[in-house]
Design an enzyme around this catalytic site. Sequence first.
Site, PDB file in Angstrom:
ATOM      1  N   SER A  32       7.815   4.883  -1.789  1.00 48.01           N
ATOM      2  CA  SER A  32       7.370   6.283  -1.832  1.00 48.01           C
ATOM      3  C   SER A  32       7.522   6.875  -3.219  1.00 48.01           C
ATOM      4  O   SER A  32       8.616   6.904  -3.773  1.00 48.01           O
ATOM      5  CB  SER A  32       8.201   7.145  -0.881  1.00 48.01           C
ATOM      6  OG  SER A  32       7.953   6.807   0.438  1.00 48.01           O
ATOM      7  N   HIS A  63       1.774   7.342  -0.246  1.00 47.45           N
ATOM      8  CA  HIS A  63       1.430   5.926  -0.237  1.00 47.45           C
ATOM      9  C   HIS A  63      -0.087   5.786  -0.275  1.00 47.45           C
ATOM     10  O   HIS A  63      -0.761   6.061   0.708  1.00 47.45           O
ATOM     11  CB  HIS A  63       1.933   5.251   1.037  1.00 47.45           C
ATOM     12  CG  HIS A  63       3.411   5.054   1.070  1.00 47.45           C
ATOM     13  ND1 HIS A  63       4.020   3.946   0.576  1.00 47.45           N
ATOM     14  CD2 HIS A  63       4.389   5.839   1.534  1.00 47.45           C
ATOM     15  CE1 HIS A  63       5.321   4.060   0.733  1.00 47.45           C
ATOM     16  NE2 HIS A  63       5.575   5.200   1.322  1.00 47.45           N
ATOM     17  N   HIS A  85       4.679   0.551   7.187  1.00 48.45           N
ATOM     18  CA  HIS A  85       5.975   0.754   7.827  1.00 48.45           C
ATOM     19  C   HIS A  85       5.814   0.580   9.329  1.00 48.45           C
ATOM     20  O   HIS A  85       4.793   0.966   9.896  1.00 48.45           O
ATOM     21  CB  HIS A  85       6.471   2.175   7.562  1.00 48.45           C
ATOM     22  CG  HIS A  85       6.540   2.540   6.112  1.00 48.45           C
ATOM     23  ND1 HIS A  85       5.461   3.018   5.423  1.00 48.45           N
ATOM     24  CD2 HIS A  85       7.564   2.481   5.227  1.00 48.45           C
ATOM     25  CE1 HIS A  85       5.817   3.255   4.163  1.00 48.45           C
ATOM     26  NE2 HIS A  85       7.078   2.923   4.018  1.00 48.45           N
ATOM     27  N   TYR A  87       7.233   2.322  11.490  1.00 45.29           N
ATOM     28  CA  TYR A  87       7.161   3.630  12.159  1.00 45.29           C
ATOM     29  C   TYR A  87       5.728   4.153  12.236  1.00 45.29           C
ATOM     30  O   TYR A  87       5.435   5.080  12.988  1.00 45.29           O
ATOM     31  CB  TYR A  87       8.091   4.667  11.498  1.00 45.29           C
ATOM     32  CG  TYR A  87       7.767   5.017  10.057  1.00 45.29           C
ATOM     33  CD1 TYR A  87       6.644   5.776   9.731  1.00 45.29           C
ATOM     34  CD2 TYR A  87       8.600   4.599   9.034  1.00 45.29           C
ATOM     35  CE1 TYR A  87       6.349   6.096   8.421  1.00 45.29           C
ATOM     36  CE2 TYR A  87       8.325   4.924   7.709  1.00 45.29           C
ATOM     37  CZ  TYR A  87       7.190   5.667   7.412  1.00 45.29           C
ATOM     38  OH  TYR A  87       6.905   5.974   6.110  1.00 45.29           O
ATOM     39  N   GLU A  88       4.833   3.550  11.460  1.00 47.55           N
ATOM     40  CA  GLU A  88       3.423   3.956  11.555  1.00 47.55           C
ATOM     41  C   GLU A  88       2.769   3.351  12.792  1.00 47.55           C
ATOM     42  O   GLU A  88       1.619   3.668  13.105  1.00 47.55           O
ATOM     43  CB  GLU A  88       2.656   3.505  10.310  1.00 47.55           C
ATOM     44  CG  GLU A  88       3.095   4.208   9.036  1.00 47.55           C
ATOM     45  CD  GLU A  88       2.391   3.667   7.811  1.00 47.55           C
ATOM     46  OE1 GLU A  88       1.245   4.055   7.560  1.00 47.55           O
ATOM     47  OE2 GLU A  88       2.995   2.836   7.095  1.00 47.55           O
ATOM     48  N   ALA A 115      12.313   3.956  -1.596  1.00 44.31           N
ATOM     49  CA  ALA A 115      13.118   5.173  -1.633  1.00 44.31           C
ATOM     50  C   ALA A 115      14.165   5.019  -0.544  1.00 44.31           C
ATOM     51  O   ALA A 115      13.856   4.519   0.544  1.00 44.31           O
ATOM     52  CB  ALA A 115      12.234   6.377  -1.350  1.00 44.31           C
ATOM     53  N   MET A 213      13.521   2.890   5.528  1.00 44.90           N
ATOM     54  CA  MET A 213      12.655   2.527   6.665  1.00 44.90           C
ATOM     55  C   MET A 213      11.634   1.463   6.302  1.00 44.90           C
ATOM     56  O   MET A 213      10.569   1.388   6.897  1.00 44.90           O
ATOM     57  CB  MET A 213      11.919   3.784   7.167  1.00 44.90           C
ATOM     58  CG  MET A 213      12.828   4.959   7.487  1.00 44.90           C
ATOM     59  SD  MET A 213      11.867   6.434   7.832  1.00 44.90           S
ATOM     60  CE  MET A 213      13.142   7.702   7.800  1.00 44.90           C
ATOM     61  N   SER A 214      11.957   0.664   5.306  1.00 48.04           N
ATOM     62  CA  SER A 214      10.970  -0.346   4.882  1.00 48.04           C
ATOM     63  C   SER A 214      11.700  -1.625   4.476  1.00 48.04           C
ATOM     64  O   SER A 214      12.844  -1.848   4.853  1.00 48.04           O
ATOM     65  CB  SER A 214      10.163   0.199   3.693  1.00 48.04           C
ATOM     66  OG  SER A 214      10.996   0.369   2.571  1.00 48.04           O
ATOM     67  N   ASN A 237      18.009  10.680  -2.188  1.00 46.49           N
ATOM     68  CA  ASN A 237      18.805  11.740  -1.554  1.00 46.49           C
ATOM     69  C   ASN A 237      20.083  11.109  -1.043  1.00 46.49           C
ATOM     70  O   ASN A 237      20.125   9.899  -0.825  1.00 46.49           O
ATOM     71  CB  ASN A 237      18.020  12.338  -0.366  1.00 46.49           C
ATOM     72  CG  ASN A 237      17.634  11.267   0.652  1.00 46.49           C
ATOM     73  OD1 ASN A 237      16.680  10.517   0.433  1.00 46.49           O
ATOM     74  ND2 ASN A 237      18.390  11.163   1.717  1.00 46.49           N
ATOM     75  N   HIS A 249      11.030  14.877   3.182  1.00 41.52           N
ATOM     76  CA  HIS A 249      10.187  13.950   2.421  1.00 41.52           C
ATOM     77  C   HIS A 249       9.851  14.548   1.053  1.00 41.52           C
ATOM     78  O   HIS A 249       9.696  13.812   0.073  1.00 41.52           O
ATOM     79  CB  HIS A 249       8.909  13.636   3.215  1.00 41.52           C
ATOM     80  CG  HIS A 249       8.069  12.541   2.616  1.00 41.52           C
ATOM     81  ND1 HIS A 249       8.556  11.275   2.370  1.00 41.52           N
ATOM     82  CD2 HIS A 249       6.785  12.524   2.202  1.00 41.52           C
ATOM     83  CE1 HIS A 249       7.594  10.530   1.831  1.00 41.52           C
ATOM     84  NE2 HIS A 249       6.509  11.266   1.713  1.00 41.52           N
TER      85      HIS A 249
HETATM   86  N1  HPA Z   1      17.013   7.720   5.302  1.00 40.84           N
HETATM   87  C1  HPA Z   1      16.040   6.833   5.592  1.00 40.84           C
HETATM   88  N2  HPA Z   1      15.036   6.579   4.777  1.00 40.84           N
HETATM   89  C2  HPA Z   1      14.997   7.225   3.612  1.00 40.84           C
HETATM   90  C3  HPA Z   1      15.964   8.147   3.237  1.00 40.84           C
HETATM   91  C4  HPA Z   1      17.034   8.416   4.137  1.00 40.84           C
HETATM   92  O1  HPA Z   1      17.946   9.232   3.888  1.00 40.84           O
HETATM   93  N3  HPA Z   1      15.623   8.617   2.010  1.00 40.84           N
HETATM   94  C5  HPA Z   1      14.481   7.979   1.649  1.00 40.84           C
HETATM   95  N4  HPA Z   1      14.089   7.122   2.608  1.00 40.84           N
END
Ligand code: HPA
Length: 274
Positions: A32, A63, A85, A87-88, A115, A213-214, A237, A249
Site C-alpha cells: 500500500s 493499489h 489480498h 480479504y478481497e 504496510a 494482511m498480505s 502505524n 487506511h
Molecule cells: N494491521 C493490519 N494491517 C495493517 C496495519 C495494521 O495495523 N497497518 C497497515 N496494514
Amino acid sequence: MNQLTGAHIKEAAQYIQGKINITPEIGLIMGSGLGVLGDLIEDAVTIQYHDIPHFPVSTVEGHAGELLIGKLSGRNVVLMRGRFHMYEGYGPELTAFPVRVMKAIGAQSLLVTNAAGGINLDFASGNLMLISDHINFTGKNPLIGPNDNELGVRFPDMSEAYSKRLRSIAKEIAEAQGFSLQEGVYVGLLGPTYETPAEIRMLRQFGADAVGMSTVAEVIAARHAGLEVVGISCITNMAAGILDQPLSHDEVMETAEHVKSQFLNLVSALIAKM
Ligand code: HPA
C-alpha cells in the site's frame, strides 16, 4: 480448490513474454502506497492485470493493477503495482498465481514489501522493518490442493523463508545509508478489519513484531517455487491499542508517503545487490 494449473501459468507467462524483450530476474511486489518504486523503472513496459489471461484484478484504493517490466538499478525486474489480498475475496491460490507467473517468465528472487502495524513497542510509525520470518495466521495456504511437482515439492521447507544472505545485504545497505532498519517477525492475518487491542497483545506474546494482511501467501508460493525471498515492512502505524487513537487506511497511506525516499533508497540499492 486449486483451479489454476500449470497451463494457466504458461498462458499468462506467454502473454507477458510476447510484450517484452528482456528476461526479468527479480520479482517485486509493492505494498500500500509503495508502488512508487515502479516510477524508477527504465524503459518500462506496462501491462494491465485485466489484459493478462487468468490474472486477478485488485480492488483496493492505493493499489493499482499493473505489471511493470524493465530495468531498475541495472537489473531486469518485473514489478507488481497492486497485489491481491485474501480479504478481497480471492482464494490463496489466486494470491500466489502472479508469483508463479513471475517465476515462469524468469524471476529467481522476490522482494516483497508491505504496510504493517507495529506490535513491537520499540518500533515507531515510519520505521522500516526487515522481515526475519513470518507467522501465517490467515488460516489459509496457497498450496492446499493437489501438488504440481513441476512447480515445487509437496512439503516445502520454510526454515529460511526470508533469505539470510539477502537480509544481511539489506542490513549493510541500511547501515551505509545511515538509518536504523528494524528487523522482526511479520504476522499475516486475513483482515480486512484491523486487529483488536486484545489480538495485538496476543500476537506480541506469540512473537510477532509487525502485523499485516498480505505477504504470507505470496512468500509461501515463492518458496514453493524455489525463489529467494527478501521482505520489508513499512511500519505505517502502531498496532491497535498501543497509542490512544483509532487506525485508518488514510494514516497508512500518509506514513507510506512520508518514508518514500528512505524506502526507495533502501530498495533500489538492495535490488542492485540481489
Ligand atoms: N494491521 C493490519 N494491517 C495493517 C496495519 C495494521 O495495523 N497497518 C497497515 N496494514
